[in-house]
Design a protein around this motif. Sequence first.
Motif, PDB file in Angstrom:
ATOM      1  N   GLU A  52      37.088  34.283  34.822  1.00 10.16           N
ATOM      2  CA  GLU A  52      37.947  33.767  33.753  1.00 10.16           C
ATOM      3  C   GLU A  52      38.116  34.797  32.640  1.00 10.16           C
ATOM      4  OE1 GLU A  52      35.215  32.100  34.843  1.00 10.16           O
ATOM      5  OE2 GLU A  52      36.073  30.363  35.862  1.00 10.16           O
ATOM      6  N   ASP A  53      37.021  35.513  32.332  1.00 11.25           N
ATOM      7  CA  ASP A  53      37.087  36.541  31.296  1.00 11.25           C
ATOM      8  C   ASP A  53      37.961  37.706  31.732  1.00 11.25           C
ATOM      9  OD1 ASP A  53      35.432  35.055  29.680  1.00 11.25           O
ATOM     10  OD2 ASP A  53      33.607  36.085  30.302  1.00 11.25           O
ATOM     11  N   HIS A  57      41.400  38.774  29.878  1.00 20.85           N
ATOM     12  CA  HIS A  57      41.604  40.144  29.400  1.00 20.85           C
ATOM     13  C   HIS A  57      42.888  40.735  29.973  1.00 20.85           C
ATOM     14  CE1 HIS A  57      40.777  44.230  28.157  1.00 20.85           C
ATOM     15  NE2 HIS A  57      40.975  44.621  29.411  1.00 20.85           N
ATOM     16  N   LEU A  58      43.112  40.546  31.272  1.00 24.73           N
ATOM     17  CA  LEU A  58      44.323  41.079  31.897  1.00 24.73           C
ATOM     18  C   LEU A  58      45.583  40.438  31.315  1.00 24.73           C
ATOM     19  CD1 LEU A  58      43.197  41.328  35.630  1.00 24.73           C
ATOM     20  CD2 LEU A  58      43.544  43.201  34.004  1.00 24.73           C
ATOM     21  N   LYS A  59      45.507  39.145  31.025  1.00 26.40           N
ATOM     22  CA  LYS A  59      46.655  38.451  30.433  1.00 26.40           C
ATOM     23  C   LYS A  59      46.966  39.026  29.053  1.00 26.40           C
ATOM     24  CE  LYS A  59      47.611  33.772  31.000  1.00 26.40           C
ATOM     25  NZ  LYS A  59      47.272  32.348  30.833  1.00 26.40           N
ATOM     26  N   GLN A  64      50.255  42.531  25.649  1.00 29.13           N
ATOM     27  CA  GLN A  64      50.274  43.652  24.709  1.00 29.13           C
ATOM     28  C   GLN A  64      51.219  44.748  25.210  1.00 29.13           C
ATOM     29  OE1 GLN A  64      46.460  45.499  24.134  1.00 29.13           O
ATOM     30  NE2 GLN A  64      47.073  46.462  22.228  1.00 29.13           N
ATOM     31  N   ILE A  65      51.155  45.052  26.496  1.00 30.85           N
ATOM     32  CA  ILE A  65      52.045  46.063  27.068  1.00 30.85           C
ATOM     33  C   ILE A  65      53.498  45.600  26.975  1.00 30.85           C
ATOM     34  CG2 ILE A  65      52.720  47.173  29.244  1.00 30.85           C
ATOM     35  CD1 ILE A  65      49.673  47.204  29.925  1.00 30.85           C
ATOM     36  N   THR A  66      53.737  44.330  27.275  1.00 30.94           N
ATOM     37  CA  THR A  66      55.093  43.781  27.187  1.00 30.94           C
ATOM     38  C   THR A  66      55.615  43.884  25.761  1.00 30.94           C
ATOM     39  OG1 THR A  66      54.622  42.253  28.990  1.00 30.94           O
ATOM     40  CG2 THR A  66      56.497  41.718  27.588  1.00 30.94           C
ATOM     41  N   GLU A  67      54.775  43.537  24.796  1.00 29.01           N
ATOM     42  CA  GLU A  67      55.192  43.604  23.399  1.00 29.01           C
ATOM     43  C   GLU A  67      55.470  45.041  22.973  1.00 29.01           C
ATOM     44  OE1 GLU A  67      53.484  42.378  19.012  1.00 29.01           O
ATOM     45  OE2 GLU A  67      52.808  41.268  20.759  1.00 29.01           O
TER      46      GLU A  67
END
Length: 192
Positions: A52-53, A57-59, A64-67
Amino acid sequence: MAAKIHIRKNLNQKIALLWVPSHSGVSWNEKADSIAKQVSDFSPYMDWIASEDILSHLKKQSFQITEENYHKSKYQSLIGNIPDFLTISKWTGNRVQDRLIARIISKTITTPGLLSRFNLHPDPLCRVCNEINDISHILLRYQKYASVRVTLWRKLNIVSANITYDVLLSHALVNKNHLLIFVQTLKYFDID
């Protein structure tokens, strides 16, 4: 292994521990043992991370990359800063409203002004105001909706009558209460 032992203990099952000779003499076991030792020598403290962690983190990293990509793109200057859509969708809880808000933010609501850009409408101008008949015109200046606009401005705590589209969105998307007021008022603007 410890979890299996714990489960069996709680089920009152017998547990037997047996000594097993090392990997000596079995070539593939020797190789596996060697690789395992290399890993443990390289990183003496192996952190155990819950799946889950890792997913969380990947989400976050993906968003962040998308933004960052959005801020480097031509769309940032066209649309401006957009709020975190995941937050907004929690406020509405309704896919139809989420889609409407996304179309409002991206200025892709079907209007004569938008359709004329794709040669799908003969006249981009408002017949009353003689301005480009797009979503910002409908929400900010179209005379037909003056009384609805006054009520909306009051509910959203907008002081000035002459505001920009970005200012309207910043007031409408500031919190859940304002967003719901904005969405409910959109039906009076004949927006679909």
